[in-house]
Design a protein around this motif. Structure first.
Motif, PDB file in Angstrom:
ATOM      1  N   HIS A  31       0.872  -1.172   0.000  1.00 39.73           N
ATOM      2  CA  HIS A  31       0.000   0.000   0.000  1.00 39.73           C
ATOM      3  C   HIS A  31       0.911   1.223   0.000  1.00 39.73           C
ATOM      4  CE1 HIS A  31      -3.278  -2.771   1.179  1.00 39.73           C
ATOM      5  NE2 HIS A  31      -2.283  -3.391   1.782  1.00 39.73           N
ATOM      6  N   VAL A  32       0.911   1.959  -1.094  1.00 37.56           N
ATOM      7  CA  VAL A  32       1.904   3.006  -1.303  1.00 37.56           C
ATOM      8  C   VAL A  32       1.248   4.252  -1.888  1.00 37.56           C
ATOM      9  CG1 VAL A  32       3.802   1.386  -1.654  1.00 37.56           C
ATOM     10  CG2 VAL A  32       2.422   2.099  -3.616  1.00 37.56           C
ATOM     11  N   ARG A  33       2.027   5.299  -2.022  1.00 36.27           N
ATOM     12  CA  ARG A  33       1.613   6.479  -2.756  1.00 36.27           C
ATOM     13  C   ARG A  33       2.476   6.560  -4.003  1.00 36.27           C
ATOM     14  NH1 ARG A  33      -1.961   9.668  -0.423  1.00 36.27           N
ATOM     15  NH2 ARG A  33      -1.443  11.438  -1.759  1.00 36.27           N
ATOM     16  N   VAL A  34       1.830   6.807  -5.140  1.00 37.00           N
ATOM     17  CA  VAL A  34       2.514   6.814  -6.427  1.00 37.00           C
ATOM     18  C   VAL A  34       2.076   8.040  -7.224  1.00 37.00           C
ATOM     19  CG1 VAL A  34       2.690   4.290  -6.519  1.00 37.00           C
ATOM     20  CG2 VAL A  34       0.685   5.428  -7.505  1.00 37.00           C
ATOM     21  N   ARG A  35       2.776   8.293  -8.298  1.00 36.75           N
ATOM     22  CA  ARG A  35       2.331   9.293  -9.266  1.00 36.75           C
ATOM     23  C   ARG A  35       2.614   8.752 -10.653  1.00 36.75           C
ATOM     24  NH1 ARG A  35       6.528  12.104 -11.618  1.00 36.75           N
ATOM     25  NH2 ARG A  35       8.523  12.145 -10.515  1.00 36.75           N
ATOM     26  N   LEU A  36       1.927   9.296 -11.633  1.00 37.61           N
ATOM     27  CA  LEU A  36       2.144   8.908 -13.016  1.00 37.61           C
ATOM     28  C   LEU A  36       3.412   9.553 -13.545  1.00 37.61           C
ATOM     29  CD1 LEU A  36      -1.531   9.157 -14.176  1.00 37.61           C
ATOM     30  CD2 LEU A  36      -0.148   7.087 -14.312  1.00 37.61           C
ATOM     31  N   ASP A  37       4.157   8.801 -14.343  1.00 41.18           N
ATOM     32  CA  ASP A  37       5.441   9.271 -14.872  1.00 41.18           C
ATOM     33  C   ASP A  37       5.565   8.763 -16.296  1.00 41.18           C
ATOM     34  OD1 ASP A  37       8.228   9.504 -15.519  1.00 41.18           O
ATOM     35  OD2 ASP A  37       8.685   9.632 -13.376  1.00 41.18           O
ATOM     36  N   GLY A  63       0.202  14.735  -9.222  1.00 40.09           N
ATOM     37  CA  GLY A  63       0.418  14.566  -7.793  1.00 40.09           C
ATOM     38  C   GLY A  63       0.422  13.104  -7.396  1.00 40.09           C
ATOM     39  N   HIS A  64       0.787  12.841  -6.153  1.00 40.95           N
ATOM     40  CA  HIS A  64       0.798  11.481  -5.633  1.00 40.95           C
ATOM     41  C   HIS A  64      -0.610  11.069  -5.192  1.00 40.95           C
ATOM     42  CE1 HIS A  64       5.136  12.275  -5.457  1.00 40.95           C
ATOM     43  NE2 HIS A  64       5.277  10.963  -5.431  1.00 40.95           N
ATOM     44  N   PHE A  65      -0.908   9.801  -5.316  1.00 40.13           N
ATOM     45  CA  PHE A  65      -2.194   9.275  -4.889  1.00 40.13           C
ATOM     46  C   PHE A  65      -1.990   7.860  -4.360  1.00 40.13           C
ATOM     47  CE2 PHE A  65      -1.670   8.605  -9.435  1.00 40.13           C
ATOM     48  CZ  PHE A  65      -1.984   7.264  -9.624  1.00 40.13           C
ATOM     49  N   PRO A  66      -2.903   7.368  -3.522  1.00 41.88           N
ATOM     50  CA  PRO A  66      -2.736   6.036  -2.929  1.00 41.88           C
ATOM     51  C   PRO A  66      -3.004   4.931  -3.935  1.00 41.88           C
ATOM     52  CG  PRO A  66      -4.794   7.032  -2.188  1.00 41.88           C
ATOM     53  CD  PRO A  66      -4.089   8.076  -3.000  1.00 41.88           C
ATOM     54  N   TRP A  67      -2.221   3.874  -3.834  1.00 45.94           N
ATOM     55  CA  TRP A  67      -2.351   2.726  -4.725  1.00 45.94           C
ATOM     56  C   TRP A  67      -1.965   1.464  -3.969  1.00 45.94           C
ATOM     57  CZ3 TRP A  67      -4.994   2.881  -8.964  1.00 45.94           C
ATOM     58  CH2 TRP A  67      -4.917   1.837  -9.887  1.00 45.94           C
ATOM     59  N   ALA A  68      -2.394   0.325  -4.468  1.00 49.04           N
ATOM     60  CA  ALA A  68      -2.046  -0.952  -3.839  1.00 49.04           C
ATOM     61  C   ALA A  68      -1.623  -1.953  -4.907  1.00 49.04           C
ATOM     62  CB  ALA A  68      -3.235  -1.504  -3.042  1.00 49.04           C
ATOM     63  N   ARG A  69      -0.696  -2.807  -4.552  1.00 50.05           N
ATOM     64  CA  ARG A  69      -0.339  -3.970  -5.366  1.00 50.05           C
ATOM     65  C   ARG A  69      -0.640  -5.195  -4.532  1.00 50.05           C
ATOM     66  NH1 ARG A  69       5.079  -4.326  -5.998  1.00 50.05           N
ATOM     67  NH2 ARG A  69       4.908  -5.746  -7.750  1.00 50.05           N
TER      68      ARG A  69
END
Length: 261
Positions: free
Chosen positions: A169-175, A185-191
């Motif tokens: 459970h992390v915070r990511v951004r599109l690149d 901006g960063h948003f919460p995501w899960a793998r």
């Protein structure tokens, strides 16, 4: 029909509506990544998303039942495949570019977050979460609870999981590989791998219906346990199709799919 919101702190993945994702969909190719704050990159398979459904996709489509809600539909290949097999299907996505691409295929899609109000709540036969979309909101448990409210009692969730045993459970951004984008901006995501998804599922009243792998991609089908319905909920359900149709955009007329009884 109520509007469910993401859990506190989960936020909405609004950054999927920013230029890196929209530009990738318009061009039909990457590079496009999810970048963690520590610099780790998860490649996103834009070319596959923009192509027709492949054999692995169809292995999931074949298991769908009734009317299907494709959550995070992207450019619409799964909505198109479902329609081709006779399903009534709706795609939802937070990206205007994704919804527009799906509509250009002649398929039905709405710009909508799954945690917002969704047409046909409680009437969908199947929900799809492919292409890593089990990560939406960064909280798989909250997402499973939300999907349970969208499905008919005993409805089916078909999800693609991460190919490793991970519960991240992390915070990511599109690149897009061209350096930092101030608009992303960063948003919460899960793998979530299969073992982790099954743990979350059991804790939220789901049971496993199927599990398979196709072209190296792992999938799980979960069925929501049937629960007794109260008289008030049955009465509200009986009224819901009229409410749903009255809320549709005019250009979609009455074509929003409702589950077969």
């Amino acid at each position: 029909m109520s509007t469910a919101l993401p859990p506190t702190g989960a936020g909405r993945p609004a950054d999927w509506a920013t230029d890196p994702y929209a530009n990738a969909l318009r061009s039909g190719r990457g590079p496009l990544y999810l970048r963690r704050s520590d610099g780790w990159l998860l490649p996103l398979d834009v070319e596959r998303w923009c192509a027709e459904a492949d054999a692995a996709d169809l292995s999931a489509v074949r298991r769908c039942e009734g009317a299907v809600l494709d959550i995070g539909c992207g450019p619409g290949r799964l909505v198109a495949a479902l329609a081709g097999r006779g399903h009534r299907a709706l795609g939802i996505d937070v990206s205007e570019a994704a919804v527009a691409h799906t509509q250009r295929l002649g398929r039905t899609a709405l710009r909508r977050c799954v945690f917002d109000e969704v047409p046909g709540e409680g009437t969908w036969g199947t929900a799809l979460l492919l292409d890593g979309n089990i990560g939406i909101g960064g909280d798989p448990g909250a997402l499973l609870a939300r999907i349970a409210a969208l499905l008919v009692p005993g409805g089916l969730l078909v999800a693609e999981t991460a190919p490793h045993d991970v519960d991240e459970h992390v915070r990511v951004r599109l690149d897009d590989g061209r350096g930092p984008d101030a608009s992303a901006g960063h948003f919460p995501w899960a793998r979530v791998g299969t073992p982790a998804l099954l743990r979350h599922a059991r804790a939220h009243g789901w049971r496993i219906a199927d599990q398979w792998e196709a072209d190296g991609r792992p999938f799980v089908a979960l069925r929501r346990e049937r629960t007794a319905r109260t008289a008030s909920s049955s009465a509200e359900s009986a009224k819901s199709p009229a409410v749903i149709r009255s809320q549709l955009p005019r250009n979609l007329s009455g074509d929003i799919p409702l589950a077969e009884a």
